[in-house]
Write an enzyme that holds these catalytic residues in place. Structure first.
Site, PDB file in Angstrom:
ATOM      1  N   TYR A 158       0.837  -1.337   0.089  1.00 47.19           N
ATOM      2  CA  TYR A 158       0.194   0.184  -0.520  1.00 47.19           C
ATOM      3  C   TYR A 158       1.165   1.327  -0.344  1.00 47.19           C
ATOM      4  CZ  TYR A 158      -3.620   3.189   2.073  1.00 47.19           C
ATOM      5  OH  TYR A 158      -3.905   4.382   2.748  1.00 47.19           O
ATOM      6  N   LYS A 162       1.058   3.988  -2.979  1.00 41.95           N
ATOM      7  CA  LYS A 162       1.224   5.847  -2.032  1.00 41.95           C
ATOM      8  C   LYS A 162       1.863   6.583  -3.028  1.00 41.95           C
ATOM      9  CE  LYS A 162      -3.323   5.340  -1.283  1.00 41.95           C
ATOM     10  NZ  LYS A 162      -4.324   5.294  -1.564  1.00 41.95           N
TER      11      LYS A 162
HETATM   12  P1  NAP Z   1     -13.149   3.025   1.645  1.00 39.22           P
HETATM   13  O1  NAP Z   1     -13.771   3.860   3.453  1.00 39.22           O
HETATM   14  O2  NAP Z   1     -12.707   1.748   2.270  1.00 39.22           O
HETATM   15  O3  NAP Z   1     -13.398   3.527   0.438  1.00 39.22           O
HETATM   16  C1  NAP Z   1     -12.559   3.055  -0.163  1.00 39.22           C
HETATM   17  C2  NAP Z   1     -13.933   3.587  -1.467  1.00 39.22           C
HETATM   18  O4  NAP Z   1     -13.023   3.224  -2.956  1.00 39.22           O
HETATM   19  C3  NAP Z   1     -15.555   3.159  -1.365  1.00 39.22           C
HETATM   20  O5  NAP Z   1     -16.243   4.191  -2.222  1.00 39.22           O
HETATM   21  C4  NAP Z   1     -14.884   2.141  -2.038  1.00 39.22           C
HETATM   22  O6  NAP Z   1     -16.830   1.871  -3.321  1.00 39.22           O
HETATM   23  C5  NAP Z   1     -13.833   2.559  -3.636  1.00 39.22           C
HETATM   24  N1  NAP Z   1     -13.234   1.268  -3.999  1.00 39.22           N
HETATM   25  C6  NAP Z   1     -12.753   0.682  -3.309  1.00 39.22           C
HETATM   26  N2  NAP Z   1     -11.838  -0.022  -4.401  1.00 39.22           N
HETATM   27  C7  NAP Z   1     -12.943  -0.190  -5.553  1.00 39.22           C
HETATM   28  C8  NAP Z   1     -12.789  -0.751  -6.265  1.00 39.22           C
HETATM   29  N3  NAP Z   1     -11.505  -1.541  -6.789  1.00 39.22           N
HETATM   30  N4  NAP Z   1     -13.493   0.110  -7.561  1.00 39.22           N
HETATM   31  C9  NAP Z   1     -14.279   0.926  -7.376  1.00 39.22           C
HETATM   32  N5  NAP Z   1     -14.285   1.438  -6.351  1.00 39.22           N
HETATM   33  C10 NAP Z   1     -13.663   1.296  -5.047  1.00 39.22           C
HETATM   34  O7  NAP Z   1     -12.036   4.296   2.039  1.00 39.22           O
HETATM   35  P2  NAP Z   1     -11.221   5.328   2.324  1.00 39.22           P
HETATM   36  O8  NAP Z   1     -10.377   5.064   4.213  1.00 39.22           O
HETATM   37  O9  NAP Z   1     -12.336   6.658   2.908  1.00 39.22           O
HETATM   38  O10 NAP Z   1      -9.956   5.929   2.049  1.00 39.22           O
HETATM   39  C11 NAP Z   1     -10.134   7.080   0.587  1.00 39.22           C
HETATM   40  C12 NAP Z   1      -8.291   7.440   0.284  1.00 39.22           C
HETATM   41  O11 NAP Z   1      -7.723   8.130   0.921  1.00 39.22           O
HETATM   42  C13 NAP Z   1      -8.232   6.101  -0.330  1.00 39.22           C
HETATM   43  O12 NAP Z   1      -7.042   6.492  -1.291  1.00 39.22           O
HETATM   44  C14 NAP Z   1      -6.788   5.597   0.697  1.00 39.22           C
HETATM   45  O13 NAP Z   1      -6.111   5.297   0.547  1.00 39.22           O
HETATM   46  C15 NAP Z   1      -6.111   6.910   1.535  1.00 39.22           C
HETATM   47  N6  NAP Z   1      -6.029   7.348   2.673  1.00 39.22           N
HETATM   48  C16 NAP Z   1      -7.292   6.508   3.953  1.00 39.22           C
HETATM   49  C17 NAP Z   1      -6.493   6.364   5.482  1.00 39.22           C
HETATM   50  C18 NAP Z   1      -7.924   6.557   6.387  1.00 39.22           C
HETATM   51  O14 NAP Z   1      -7.399   6.640   8.064  1.00 39.22           O
HETATM   52  N7  NAP Z   1      -9.115   6.451   6.183  1.00 39.22           N
HETATM   53  C19 NAP Z   1      -5.139   7.761   5.808  1.00 39.22           C
HETATM   54  C20 NAP Z   1      -4.521   7.445   4.758  1.00 39.22           C
HETATM   55  C21 NAP Z   1      -4.975   7.627   3.096  1.00 39.22           C
HETATM   56  P3  NAP Z   1     -17.282   0.283  -3.555  1.00 39.22           P
HETATM   57  O15 NAP Z   1     -17.107  -0.687  -1.873  1.00 39.22           O
HETATM   58  O16 NAP Z   1     -18.278   0.348  -3.976  1.00 39.22           O
HETATM   59  O17 NAP Z   1     -16.358  -0.161  -4.277  1.00 39.22           O
END
Ligand code: NAP
Length: 254
Positions: A158, A162
């Protein structure tokens, strides 16, 4: 006065978590939205209606796409252009994690994480360029992670994806800033999304470790990341370029 009235933003991964918070925030600024996810159509539809409630001018539509597919980035942008005829702000937010200690990952883990986290943003950004240039400019905002800069438990694959996305952001800016393209990224620290709240419900030790990693002593909220994205989407200066706006509660500062 809304800053994105008449503009169109595409947000991938907008059915929940950070992506949904970004969509709602951009809607508050009057942007019309094209939201993308894969398995969560009901949530995506709800996100569209909630965006519509934020501002009268907002037209929010969605597309269902599996973003690990080889042509997903191109299709996602083409679908937005077909729906709205323009694209002003591309937010590559969708991201996936496969956890493991380095040495344990499979070829499938590798292909899947790289496909969603870097290949799709790469080709979506390329696909957005012609329309943005024709419109006189556009903004590409990639959602990276503080794990793209520092190593952490089980996140080799991951974090590597990134780090590549941070580099891609700088490369886009380097090649296209003079043509009105503003490419920046936002690197969140640990965020209390519903996914993380559920995942860590029975792992208090990890939750505490994440809190201790920050200098503010807490996890962030999705809307705090959305604030940063909105700033990059609306700020008037084009002198903020190739920047990694870290929203990590101080994690990478010590
Ligand atoms: P999340 O809750 O897991 O949601 C991910 C979103 O992306 C969902 O809408 C999901 O929809 C969609 N998605 C995932 N895989 C997909 C695929 N193969 N095809 C189409 N859609 C897909 O994510 P989040 O935690 O909000 O994170 C959002 C971004 O921030 C990500 O890039 C993550 O790496 C980054 N980030 C998050 C954190 C954290 O602590 N949460 C920290 C640092 C960075 P479906 O389920 O319908 O596919």
């Amino acid at each position: 006065m809304t800053k994105l009235a008449g503009k169109v933003a595409l947000v991938s991964g907008a059915s929940r978590g950070i992506g949904k918070a970004i969509a709602l925030k951009l809607a508050e600024e009057g942007a019309s939205l094209y939201l993308v996810a894969d398995e969560t159509e009901t949530e995506l539809r709800t996100a569209c209606s909630e965006c519509g409630e934020r501002h009268d001018a907002v037209d929010a539509r969605y597309g269902i796409m599996e973003l690990s597919e080889v042509d997903a980035g191109v299709r996602m942008v083409a679908a937005c252009l077909e729906e709205f005829g323009r694209l002003d702000v591309l937010v590559n937010n969708a991201g996936v994690r496969r956890r493991g200690r380095f040495g344990e990952f499979t070829q499938d883990d590798y292909e899947f994480v790289q496909a969603v986290n870097i290949r799709t943003p790469f080709f979506a950004s390329q696909a957005a360029l012609p329309a943005m240039r024709e419109q006189g400019g556009g903004r590409i905002i990639n959602i990276t992670s503080q794990m793209g800069s520092v190593a952490f438990d089980d996140l080799a694959l991951y974090g590597m994806s990134k780090a590549a996305l941070i580099y891609l952001t700088r490369a886009i800016s380097f090649d296209w800033a003079r043509d009105g393209i503003r490419a920046n990224c936002v690197s969140p620290g640990p965020i209390a999304t519903q996914y993380n709240i559920d995942r860590l419900a029975n792992d208090r030790a990890m939750w505490d470790k994440l809190e201790r990693g920050t200098t503010v002593g807490r996890l962030g909220a999705p809307h705090e990341v959305a604030e940063a994205v909105c700033f990059l989407a609306t700020c008037e200066t084009d002198f903020i370029q190739g920047h990694d706006l870290v929203v990590d509660g101080g994690w990478t500062s010590h």
